[in-house]
Write a protein that holds these residues in place. Structure first.
Motif, PDB file in Angstrom:
ATOM      1  N   PRO A   1       0.828  -1.211   0.000  1.00 19.86           N
ATOM      2  CA  PRO A   1       0.000   0.000   0.000  1.00 19.86           C
ATOM      3  C   PRO A   1       0.862   1.260   0.000  1.00 19.86           C
ATOM      4  CG  PRO A   1      -0.227  -1.200   2.084  1.00 19.86           C
ATOM      5  CD  PRO A   1       0.682  -1.991   1.202  1.00 19.86           C
ATOM      6  N   ALA A   2       0.303   2.305  -0.558  1.00 15.83           N
ATOM      7  CA  ALA A   2       0.982   3.601  -0.545  1.00 15.83           C
ATOM      8  C   ALA A   2       1.011   4.119   0.891  1.00 15.83           C
ATOM      9  CB  ALA A   2       0.241   4.579  -1.441  1.00 15.83           C
ATOM     10  N   PRO A   3       1.972   4.964   1.225  1.00 17.74           N
ATOM     11  CA  PRO A   3       1.993   5.522   2.585  1.00 17.74           C
ATOM     12  C   PRO A   3       0.783   6.428   2.798  1.00 17.74           C
ATOM     13  CG  PRO A   3       3.597   6.636   1.190  1.00 17.74           C
ATOM     14  CD  PRO A   3       3.053   5.491   0.393  1.00 17.74           C
ATOM     15  N   ALA A   4       0.338   6.529   4.021  1.00 22.20           N
ATOM     16  CA  ALA A   4      -0.819   7.373   4.353  1.00 22.20           C
ATOM     17  C   ALA A   4      -0.570   8.826   3.969  1.00 22.20           C
ATOM     18  CB  ALA A   4      -1.141   7.265   5.838  1.00 22.20           C
ATOM     19  N   SER A   5       0.686   9.251   3.979  1.00 23.49           N
ATOM     20  CA  SER A   5       1.010  10.631   3.638  1.00 23.49           C
ATOM     21  C   SER A   5       0.718  10.954   2.175  1.00 23.49           C
ATOM     22  CB  SER A   5       2.479  10.917   3.946  1.00 23.49           C
ATOM     23  OG  SER A   5       3.310  10.075   3.170  1.00 23.49           O
ATOM     24  N   ALA A   6       0.564   9.924   1.326  1.00 22.15           N
ATOM     25  CA  ALA A   6       0.272  10.152  -0.085  1.00 22.15           C
ATOM     26  C   ALA A   6      -1.187  10.526  -0.294  1.00 22.15           C
ATOM     27  CB  ALA A   6       0.600   8.909  -0.904  1.00 22.15           C
ATOM     28  N   GLY A   7      -2.009  10.272   0.690  1.00 24.23           N
ATOM     29  CA  GLY A   7      -3.428  10.568   0.558  1.00 24.23           C
ATOM     30  C   GLY A   7      -4.247   9.303   0.645  1.00 24.23           C
ATOM     31  N   PRO A   8      -5.546   9.438   0.485  1.00 21.08           N
ATOM     32  CA  PRO A   8      -6.421   8.277   0.626  1.00 21.08           C
ATOM     33  C   PRO A   8      -6.196   7.257  -0.482  1.00 21.08           C
ATOM     34  CG  PRO A   8      -7.672  10.169  -0.127  1.00 21.08           C
ATOM     35  CD  PRO A   8      -6.284  10.651   0.163  1.00 21.08           C
ATOM     36  N   SER A   9      -6.450   6.012  -0.164  1.00 21.05           N
ATOM     37  CA  SER A   9      -6.353   4.947  -1.160  1.00 21.05           C
ATOM     38  C   SER A   9      -7.430   3.918  -0.853  1.00 21.05           C
ATOM     39  CB  SER A   9      -4.962   4.314  -1.145  1.00 21.05           C
ATOM     40  OG  SER A   9      -4.673   3.764   0.114  1.00 21.05           O
TER      41      SER A   9
ATOM     42  N   SER B   1       8.529   3.882 -18.006  1.00 21.36           N
ATOM     43  CA  SER B   1       8.829   2.862 -17.000  1.00 21.36           C
ATOM     44  C   SER B   1       8.647   3.355 -15.572  1.00 21.36           C
ATOM     45  CB  SER B   1      10.233   2.277 -17.164  1.00 21.36           C
ATOM     46  OG  SER B   1      10.309   1.610 -18.406  1.00 21.36           O
ATOM     47  N   ASN B   2       8.291   4.607 -15.391  1.00 20.24           N
ATOM     48  CA  ASN B   2       7.964   5.073 -14.043  1.00 20.24           C
ATOM     49  C   ASN B   2       6.590   4.552 -13.671  1.00 20.24           C
ATOM     50  OD1 ASN B   2      10.292   6.567 -13.488  1.00 20.24           O
ATOM     51  ND2 ASN B   2       9.507   8.357 -14.557  1.00 20.24           N
ATOM     52  N   ALA B   3       6.468   4.082 -12.451  1.00 21.99           N
ATOM     53  CA  ALA B   3       5.203   3.552 -11.945  1.00 21.99           C
ATOM     54  C   ALA B   3       4.912   4.207 -10.598  1.00 21.99           C
ATOM     55  CB  ALA B   3       5.289   2.034 -11.796  1.00 21.99           C
ATOM     56  N   PHE B   4       3.639   4.441 -10.330  1.00 19.33           N
ATOM     57  CA  PHE B   4       3.212   5.121  -9.108  1.00 19.33           C
ATOM     58  C   PHE B   4       2.011   4.408  -8.513  1.00 19.33           C
ATOM     59  CE2 PHE B   4       5.036   8.352 -11.815  1.00 19.33           C
ATOM     60  CZ  PHE B   4       5.678   9.241 -10.976  1.00 19.33           C
ATOM     61  N   HIS B   5       1.934   4.356  -7.187  1.00 18.04           N
ATOM     62  CA  HIS B   5       0.664   4.025  -6.552  1.00 18.04           C
ATOM     63  C   HIS B   5      -0.293   5.130  -7.002  1.00 18.04           C
ATOM     64  CE1 HIS B   5       3.402   2.215  -3.445  1.00 18.04           C
ATOM     65  NE2 HIS B   5       2.559   1.207  -3.666  1.00 18.04           N
ATOM     66  N   ALA B   6      -1.570   4.835  -7.121  1.00 17.93           N
ATOM     67  CA  ALA B   6      -2.530   5.843  -7.572  1.00 17.93           C
ATOM     68  C   ALA B   6      -2.515   7.070  -6.660  1.00 17.93           C
ATOM     69  CB  ALA B   6      -3.926   5.250  -7.645  1.00 17.93           C
ATOM     70  N   SER B   7      -2.513   6.865  -5.351  1.00 11.21           N
ATOM     71  CA  SER B   7      -2.523   8.015  -4.444  1.00 11.21           C
ATOM     72  C   SER B   7      -1.205   8.795  -4.518  1.00 11.21           C
ATOM     73  CB  SER B   7      -2.837   7.591  -3.014  1.00 11.21           C
ATOM     74  OG  SER B   7      -1.961   6.580  -2.585  1.00 11.21           O
ATOM     75  N   CYS B   8      -0.094   8.105  -4.755  1.00  9.28           N
ATOM     76  CA  CYS B   8       1.187   8.800  -4.914  1.00  9.28           C
ATOM     77  C   CYS B   8       1.196   9.638  -6.195  1.00  9.28           C
ATOM     78  CB  CYS B   8       2.337   7.798  -4.947  1.00  9.28           C
ATOM     79  SG  CYS B   8       2.694   7.023  -3.353  1.00  9.28           S
ATOM     80  N   LEU B   9       0.617   9.091  -7.272  1.00  9.40           N
ATOM     81  CA  LEU B   9       0.536   9.839  -8.520  1.00  9.40           C
ATOM     82  C   LEU B   9      -0.325  11.080  -8.338  1.00  9.40           C
ATOM     83  CD1 LEU B   9       1.092  10.149 -11.558  1.00  9.40           C
ATOM     84  CD2 LEU B   9      -0.924   8.724 -11.969  1.00  9.40           C
ATOM     85  N   CYS B  10      -1.448  10.944  -7.665  1.00  9.38           N
ATOM     86  CA  CYS B  10      -2.316  12.091  -7.422  1.00  9.38           C
ATOM     87  C   CYS B  10      -1.585  13.157  -6.598  1.00  9.38           C
ATOM     88  CB  CYS B  10      -3.600  11.655  -6.728  1.00  9.38           C
ATOM     89  SG  CYS B  10      -4.651  10.640  -7.791  1.00  9.38           S
ATOM     90  N   ALA B  11      -0.825  12.738  -5.611  1.00 10.44           N
ATOM     91  CA  ALA B  11      -0.065  13.685  -4.790  1.00 10.44           C
ATOM     92  C   ALA B  11       1.027  14.362  -5.619  1.00 10.44           C
ATOM     93  CB  ALA B  11       0.548  12.965  -3.591  1.00 10.44           C
ATOM     94  N   GLU B  12       1.717  13.599  -6.454  1.00  2.00           N
ATOM     95  CA  GLU B  12       2.796  14.143  -7.287  1.00  2.00           C
ATOM     96  C   GLU B  12       2.248  15.180  -8.258  1.00  2.00           C
ATOM     97  OE1 GLU B  12       6.790  14.450  -8.335  1.00  2.00           O
ATOM     98  OE2 GLU B  12       6.021  13.080  -6.834  1.00  2.00           O
ATOM     99  N   VAL B  13       1.183  14.835  -8.964  1.00  3.40           N
ATOM    100  CA  VAL B  13       0.588  15.768  -9.917  1.00  3.40           C
ATOM    101  C   VAL B  13       0.010  16.969  -9.174  1.00  3.40           C
ATOM    102  CG1 VAL B  13      -1.236  16.078 -11.640  1.00  3.40           C
ATOM    103  CG2 VAL B  13       0.159  14.011 -11.667  1.00  3.40           C
ATOM    104  N   GLY B  14      -0.594  16.724  -8.009  1.00  7.94           N
ATOM    105  CA  GLY B  14      -1.156  17.811  -7.224  1.00  7.94           C
ATOM    106  C   GLY B  14      -0.127  18.851  -6.827  1.00  7.94           C
ATOM    107  N   GLU B  15       1.099  18.436  -6.587  1.00  2.24           N
ATOM    108  CA  GLU B  15       2.153  19.387  -6.224  1.00  2.24           C
ATOM    109  C   GLU B  15       2.555  20.262  -7.405  1.00  2.24           C
ATOM    110  OE1 GLU B  15       5.415  17.204  -4.547  1.00  2.24           O
ATOM    111  OE2 GLU B  15       4.278  16.680  -2.755  1.00  2.24           O
ATOM    112  N   LEU B  16       2.397  19.740  -8.614  1.00  2.00           N
ATOM    113  CA  LEU B  16       2.818  20.463  -9.805  1.00  2.00           C
ATOM    114  C   LEU B  16       1.679  21.224 -10.481  1.00  2.00           C
ATOM    115  CD1 LEU B  16       5.001  17.607 -11.336  1.00  2.00           C
ATOM    116  CD2 LEU B  16       5.841  19.659 -10.170  1.00  2.00           C
TER     117      LEU B  16
END
Length: 134
Positions: free
Chosen positions: A20-28, A41-56
Motif C-alpha cells: 500500500p501507498a503511505p498514508a502521507s500520499a493521501g487516501p487509497s 517505465s515510471n510507476a506510481f501508486h494511484a494516491s502517490c501519482l495524485c499527490a505528485e501531480v497535485g504538487e505540480l
C-alpha cells in the motif's frame, strides 16, 4: 515494455507497487486504481501519482483531483458514484476513474510537460545567489 514486476518501486514513495501507498500520499482503496505505469517505465501508486501531480498542478486542478479521489475511495468496485452536486447525474465508477485519469495520468509527471514547466523556476533564489557572490 515487459511484464510489470509488482515488487517494482513506486517512483514517488519507493515502496513496492504491491504494498500500500503511505498514508502521507493521501487516501487509497475503494475503487481507486492500485497503481499507474507510464511508457517511461515510471510507476506510481494511484494516491502517490495524485499527490505528485497535485504538487505540480494549478490549485483548481488539485481540487478536482482531490474530489475525484475522495469519490473513488468511498466507492466499492462496480458501484455507481453519487452525483458530485445535487443536480448532476450519477456516474459509474469507470466514468469517475476516466475523469481522474484525464487529470493525473495523461503523462508521466516526472518526465512530462507538467514538470518541464517548473524547470523555468530558478534552482537558486535571487537572495541565495547574492549571498554566494558576497
Amino acid at each position: 515494455m515487459g511484464a510489470l514486476d509488482a515488487s517494482a518501486p513506486c517512483a514517488r514513495c519507493g515502496r513496492p507497487l504491491s504494498a500500500p501507498a503511505p498514508a502521507s500520499a493521501g487516501p487509497s482503496g475503494g475503487a481507486l486504481p492500485r497503481f499507474y505505469v507510464f511508457p517511461t517505465s515510471n510507476a506510481f501508486h494511484a494516491s502517490c501519482l495524485c499527490a505528485e501531480v497535485g504538487e505540480l498542478a494549478p490549485a483548481v486542478q488539485r481540487r478536482r483531483i482531490g474530489r475525484l479521489v475522495e469519490r473513488l475511495v468511498a466507492l466499492p468496485e462496480g458501484a455507481v458514484a453519487a452525483p458530485a452536486t445535487p443536480d448532476a447525474p450519477a456516474m459509474s465508477v469507470e466514468a469517475v476513474r476516466q475523469q481522474l485519469e484525464e487529470e493525473v495520468a495523461v503523462e508521466d509527471p516526472l518526465e512530462g510537460e507538467l514538470v518541464a514547466r517548473h524547470i523555468t523556476r530558478s534552482f537558486v533564489s535571487a537572495e541565495e545567489q547574492r549571498g554566494v557572490w558576497a
